[in-house]
Design an enzyme around this catalytic site. Structure first.
Site, PDB file in Angstrom:
ATOM      1  N   ASP A  30       9.020 -17.622  20.478  1.00 53.49           N
ATOM      2  CA  ASP A  30      10.145 -16.620  20.854  1.00 53.49           C
ATOM      3  C   ASP A  30      10.717 -16.805  22.136  1.00 53.49           C
ATOM      4  O   ASP A  30       9.858 -16.930  23.267  1.00 53.49           O
ATOM      5  CB  ASP A  30       9.429 -15.271  20.706  1.00 53.49           C
ATOM      6  CG  ASP A  30      10.264 -14.110  20.817  1.00 53.49           C
ATOM      7  OD1 ASP A  30      11.166 -13.844  19.876  1.00 53.49           O
ATOM      8  OD2 ASP A  30      10.391 -13.252  21.953  1.00 53.49           O
TER       9      ASP A  30
ATOM     10  N   ASN B 245       0.802  -1.358   0.047  1.00 51.05           N
ATOM     11  CA  ASN B 245      -0.043  -0.117   0.166  1.00 51.05           C
ATOM     12  C   ASN B 245       0.777   1.507   0.152  1.00 51.05           C
ATOM     13  O   ASN B 245       0.255   2.038   0.294  1.00 51.05           O
ATOM     14  CB  ASN B 245      -0.964  -0.007   1.066  1.00 51.05           C
ATOM     15  CG  ASN B 245      -0.196   0.108   2.347  1.00 51.05           C
ATOM     16  OD1 ASN B 245       0.885   0.116   2.571  1.00 51.05           O
ATOM     17  ND2 ASN B 245      -1.009  -0.109   3.693  1.00 51.05           N
TER      18      ASN B 245
ATOM     19  N   ASP C 153       3.702  -5.424   4.436  1.00 47.15           N
ATOM     20  CA  ASP C 153       2.355  -5.860   4.853  1.00 47.15           C
ATOM     21  C   ASP C 153       2.322  -7.169   4.560  1.00 47.15           C
ATOM     22  O   ASP C 153       2.819  -7.906   3.708  1.00 47.15           O
ATOM     23  CB  ASP C 153       1.228  -4.840   4.662  1.00 47.15           C
ATOM     24  CG  ASP C 153       1.529  -4.491   3.167  1.00 47.15           C
ATOM     25  OD1 ASP C 153       1.334  -5.351   2.521  1.00 47.15           O
ATOM     26  OD2 ASP C 153       1.391  -3.349   2.934  1.00 47.15           O
TER      27      ASP C 153
ATOM     28  N   GLU D 163      12.814 -20.771  19.935  1.00 43.02           N
ATOM     29  CA  GLU D 163      14.063 -19.993  19.982  1.00 43.02           C
ATOM     30  C   GLU D 163      14.520 -20.183  21.060  1.00 43.02           C
ATOM     31  O   GLU D 163      13.946 -19.624  22.159  1.00 43.02           O
ATOM     32  CB  GLU D 163      13.645 -18.375  19.622  1.00 43.02           C
ATOM     33  CG  GLU D 163      14.886 -17.551  19.507  1.00 43.02           C
ATOM     34  CD  GLU D 163      14.955 -16.217  19.945  1.00 43.02           C
ATOM     35  OE1 GLU D 163      15.595 -15.370  19.503  1.00 43.02           O
ATOM     36  OE2 GLU D 163      13.981 -16.034  20.839  1.00 43.02           O
TER      37      GLU D 163
ATOM     38  N   ASP E  94       3.026   2.611   1.902  1.00 38.81           N
ATOM     39  CA  ASP E  94       3.069   3.486   3.146  1.00 38.81           C
ATOM     40  C   ASP E  94       4.740   3.339   3.590  1.00 38.81           C
ATOM     41  O   ASP E  94       5.206   3.804   4.761  1.00 38.81           O
ATOM     42  CB  ASP E  94       2.475   3.146   4.289  1.00 38.81           C
ATOM     43  CG  ASP E  94       2.450   1.611   4.711  1.00 38.81           C
ATOM     44  OD1 ASP E  94       3.297   0.949   4.092  1.00 38.81           O
ATOM     45  OD2 ASP E  94       1.586   1.336   5.874  1.00 38.81           O
TER      46      ASP E  94
END
Ligand code: GLC
Length: 554
Positions: free
Chosen positions: A227, A41, A47, A291, A43
Site C-alpha cells: 500500500d 455471520n 468476513d 501501489e 452482521d
C-alpha cells in the site's frame, strides 16, 4: 502453514522472451475487498469465512490468485487501511484460524493468496502511536513517526503546507499540555488524522515490517500488495510544496505531478529492496506488487527494478478515456517503460479506490458494453492483470446516500468529495432484493441498491450472454496468449488492434461499426453485426479476439 498450490504454473518465457517468468508474471489476480465480498455471520460486514465459502465462484471464474485488502485489527477509520495490529485479524473479519482455513482452501483449489501490507502509516490506535504520544518530543518512541514542531508564534501552525489526500492539512497537533513552554508538536499523516505516517529512516520501523512480512509468509501467503509504496520516504527537511500542483478534492486518487514532494522520493527504493530480500529468502516464488501512483511510466519502472518489487500496478488504464489514441498511448508508454527494466506490466481497470469501469466509461448499457470491451483489452495485454471483485459482473458504482457514507474523505473534505464508497458496495450473489445473498441481514455496512436482480452471480450464471460468462471464457482462453509476442496492427479509425502470437485483438472505441478481422472469432465482448456487403462488422464499444488468419495486416 498450509500446503502450496497444486496448480503451479511451470517456469516459462515471459512476453519479452528474455528471462524465465514466474507464476505472477502473467497471472490474473482477483482483489477481494473483504468487508464487501460475503458475510458468513449475518452482521452486515463481509468476513474471511465468507470468502472461503465463495471460493468456488473464483475457481469457476478461473483466477490464479487473490489479493485480500486489509482484514487486520483496525478501528476502520479508512476501511482497514488504518492498521492497529498488522499481525492479527480484526474480529469483524474473523480470526487467524479463519485466515489459515482460507489459505488452505484456496491452495487446495490451486489459487494463490496475497495480502495487503500497509507500510506508510499505522492506525493511531497502534500501540506505538500511544507510546509516542506519552513519551514526548525528542524520544525514540516519537522517532518512529514524523513529529515536528509547528511554525509561527507558539508553534501554532503546521510544520509545512502539505495537504492530506483526504482533504485538510496533513498535520495534526498532538493533544495534551506540551513542553514547559506549552508547545505541542504536530504529526504527519498523508491520509486521515487517524493514520500517522511512519518514519522509515528509523531502523525499528524497517525491522518491524520485516517481522510483519515474515509473519504472513510463515502462514503461507504467496505475496503482498504494498500500500502507498510511493509515500514511504519523505523529502528531507519536509519543505513546503507548490500547492498549484496538488489535485483538487474531487480529483480522487490520481497520478501526482513530479513537483508534488509528498510522493515518489528516491529514498523509498532502498526500503523496497529490503522487502525483496525478505521475499527472496522464502521458497516458492513469493512476490510483491506495489501501489505506486507516480507521475509517469518511467518513474513507475523504478519500482520494479530487478532487486525491488516484482510488479507495480499500472494505473494508466484507470485514467485513460474511452478513446483509441488515448488507450494506445497509455499502453505504449507502459510497455516501453517496463521493457526497460525487464518487468512485466500489471494492468488494472478498477479497484476499491477508483470509480467502477462500467460507470467511469459511460452510463447504463453504454458503460456496461465499454466495461466488457475494456476487459477483453485488459486481459489480452502482455503481463499480469488485476480484477476487482464485481468487475466480473460489470457492477456499476452506487450513489450511496449522504448519511450512509463511510469514506473519511467525505468528512475531511467538508463534503466536497463523496469518496470511494460507491465502488465498495457489497457483492450481489443471488435473489432479487438487497442483500442479494451477501448477508442474511438487509442492514449491510453500505446499503445495497434496488435493481440489481439481473446483476447477481446467480442471475449471470444462468445467462450465457452475461458478463460473468464473458470473463470466464476470457480467462479460459487467456492461455493462448502465453508467451505470444505483442505487435500493434493497423486499425480502422477509432479502433486499436494488436496481435499476441496467433490471436488478433480489435477494440472498437469509435462511434461507428468497422469491418471484422478475417480470422475466426474466439470471443467477442458483445453482439457482432452484419455489414452491408454481407461481411461481419464489429459494433462500437466492442472488442473481439480472433484467430489470426491469412495474409497479415500490419
Ligand atoms: C491506498 C489504499 C486506499 C487507502 C490509502 C491509505 O491508496 O488503496 O484505500 O485509503 O492507501 O492507506
Amino acid at each position: 502453514m498450509s500446503t502450496r498450490p497444486g496448480r503451479v504454473a511451470a517456469v516459462r518465457e515471459s512476453g519479452a522472451g528474455r528471462r524465465p517468468a514466474a507464476w505472477w508474471a502473467d497471472a490474473v489476480f482477483y482483489q477481494i475487498y473483504p468487508r464487501s465480498f460475503a458475510d458468513s455471520n449475518g452482521d452486515g460486514d463481509g468476513d474471511l469465512a465468507g470468502v472461503t465459502s465463495r471460493l468456488d465462484h473464483l475457481v469457476r471464474l478461473g483466477v490464479d490468485a487473490l489479493w485480500l485488502s486489509p482484514f487486520y485489527r483496525s478501528p476502520m477509520a479508512d476501511g482497514g487501511y488504518d492498521v492497529a495490529d498488522p499481525c492479527d485479524v480484526d474480529p469483524r473479519f474473523g480470526t487467524l484460524e479463519d485466515f489459515d482455513a482460507l489459505v488452505a482452501a484456496a491452495h487446495e483449489r490451486g489459487i494463490r493468496v496475497t495480502v495487503d501490507v500497509v507500510p506508510n502509516h499505522f492506525s493511531e490506535q497502534h500501540p506505538w502511536f500511544g507510546e509516542a504520544l506519552q513519551a514526548g518530543p525528542g524520544s525514540p518512541e516519537r522517532d518512529r513517526f514524523v513529529f515536528r514542531a509547528g511554525r509561527g508564534p507558539g508553534g501554532d501552525e503546521p510544520p509545512n503546507n502539505w495537504p492530506s489526500v483526504f482533504g485538510g492539512p496533513a498535520w495534526t497537533r498532538v493533544p495534551g499540555a506540551g513542553d514547559a513552554a506549552g508547545r505541542r508538536q504536530w504529526y504527519l499523516h498523508l491520509f486521515a488524522r487517524e493514520q500517522p505516517d511512519l518514519n522509515w529512516d528509523n531502523p525499528q520501523v524497517r525491522a518491524e515490517f520485516d517481522r510483519i512480512l515474515r509473519f504472513w509468509l510463515d502462514r503461507g501467503v504467496d505475496g503482498f500488495r504494498v500500500d502507498v509504496a510511493h509515500g514511504m520516504a519523505k523529502e528531507p527537511g519536509l519543505p513546503d510544496l507548490d500547492l498549484s500542483v496538488v489535485p483538487g478534492p474531487d480529483a480522487g486518487i490520481v497520478m501526482p505531478a513530479r513537483a508534488d514532494l509528498r510522493w515518489d522520493r528516491d529514498g523509498l527504493h532502498e526500503y523496497l529492496r529490503g522487502f525483496r530480500r525478505v521475499l527472496d529468502s522464502y521458497p516458492g516464488d513469493r512476490m510483491a506488487v506495489g501501489e505506486a501512483w507516480v507521475p509517469d511510466a518511467e518513474r513507475l519502472a523504478r519500482y520494479v527494478r530487478p532487486d525491488e518489487l516484482n510488479l507495480s500496478f499500472n494505473f494508466e488504464l484507470t485514467q485513460a478515456s474511452w478513446d483509441a489514441a488515448d488507450l494506445r498511448a497509455a499502453i505504449e508508454r507502459s510497455l516501453a517503460a517496463m521493457a526497460g527494466v525487464g518487468a512485466p506490466c500489471t494492468w488494472v481497470l478498477a479497484n476499491h479506490d477508483v470509480e467502477r469501469t462500467a460507470t467511469r466509461l459511460g452510463s447504463g448499457a453504454t458503460g456496461r458494453a465499454r466495461a466488457r470491451a475494456a476487459a477483453l483489452l485488459q486481459l489480452a495485454l502482455p503481463g499480469a492483470a488485476y480484477l476487482y471483485n464485481g468487475d466480473e459482473l460489470a457492477l456499476p458504482n452506487v450513489d450511496v446516500p449522504d448519511e450512509a457514507l463511510r469514506d473519511p474523505s467525505w468528512e475531511r473534505s467538508g463534503h466536497a468529495d463523496r469518496g470511494r464508497d460507491g465502488e465498495r458496495v457489497p457483492m450481489p450473489w443471488s435473489g432479487s432484493a438487497p442483500p442479494y445473498g451477501f448477508s442474511t441481514t438487509p442492514d449491510t455496512w453500505l446499503p445495497m441498491p434496488d435493481g440489481w436482480a439481473s446483476l447477481t452471480v446467480a442471475a449471470q450464471r444462468a445467462d450465457p450472454a452475461s458478463t460473468l460468462h464473458l470473463y470466464r471464457a476470457a480467462l479460459r482462453l487467456r492461455h493462448r496468449f502465453r508467451g505470444g509476442p505483442f505487435a500493434w496492427l493497423d486499425a480502422p479509425p477509432g479502433c486499436l488492434a494488436f496481435s499476441r502470437g496467433t490471436v488478433e485483438v480489435l477494440v472498437n472505441a469509435g462511434a461507428g461499426a468497422v469491418p471484422m478481422p478475417a480470422g475466426a472469432v474466439l470471443l467477442a465482448s458483445g453482439p457482432l453485426g452484419d455489414g452491408v456487403q454481407g461481411g461481419g462488422v464489429l459494433p462500437p464499444d466492442t472488442t473481439v479476439w480472433t484467430r489470426r488468419a491469412g495474409p497479415r495486416r500490419r
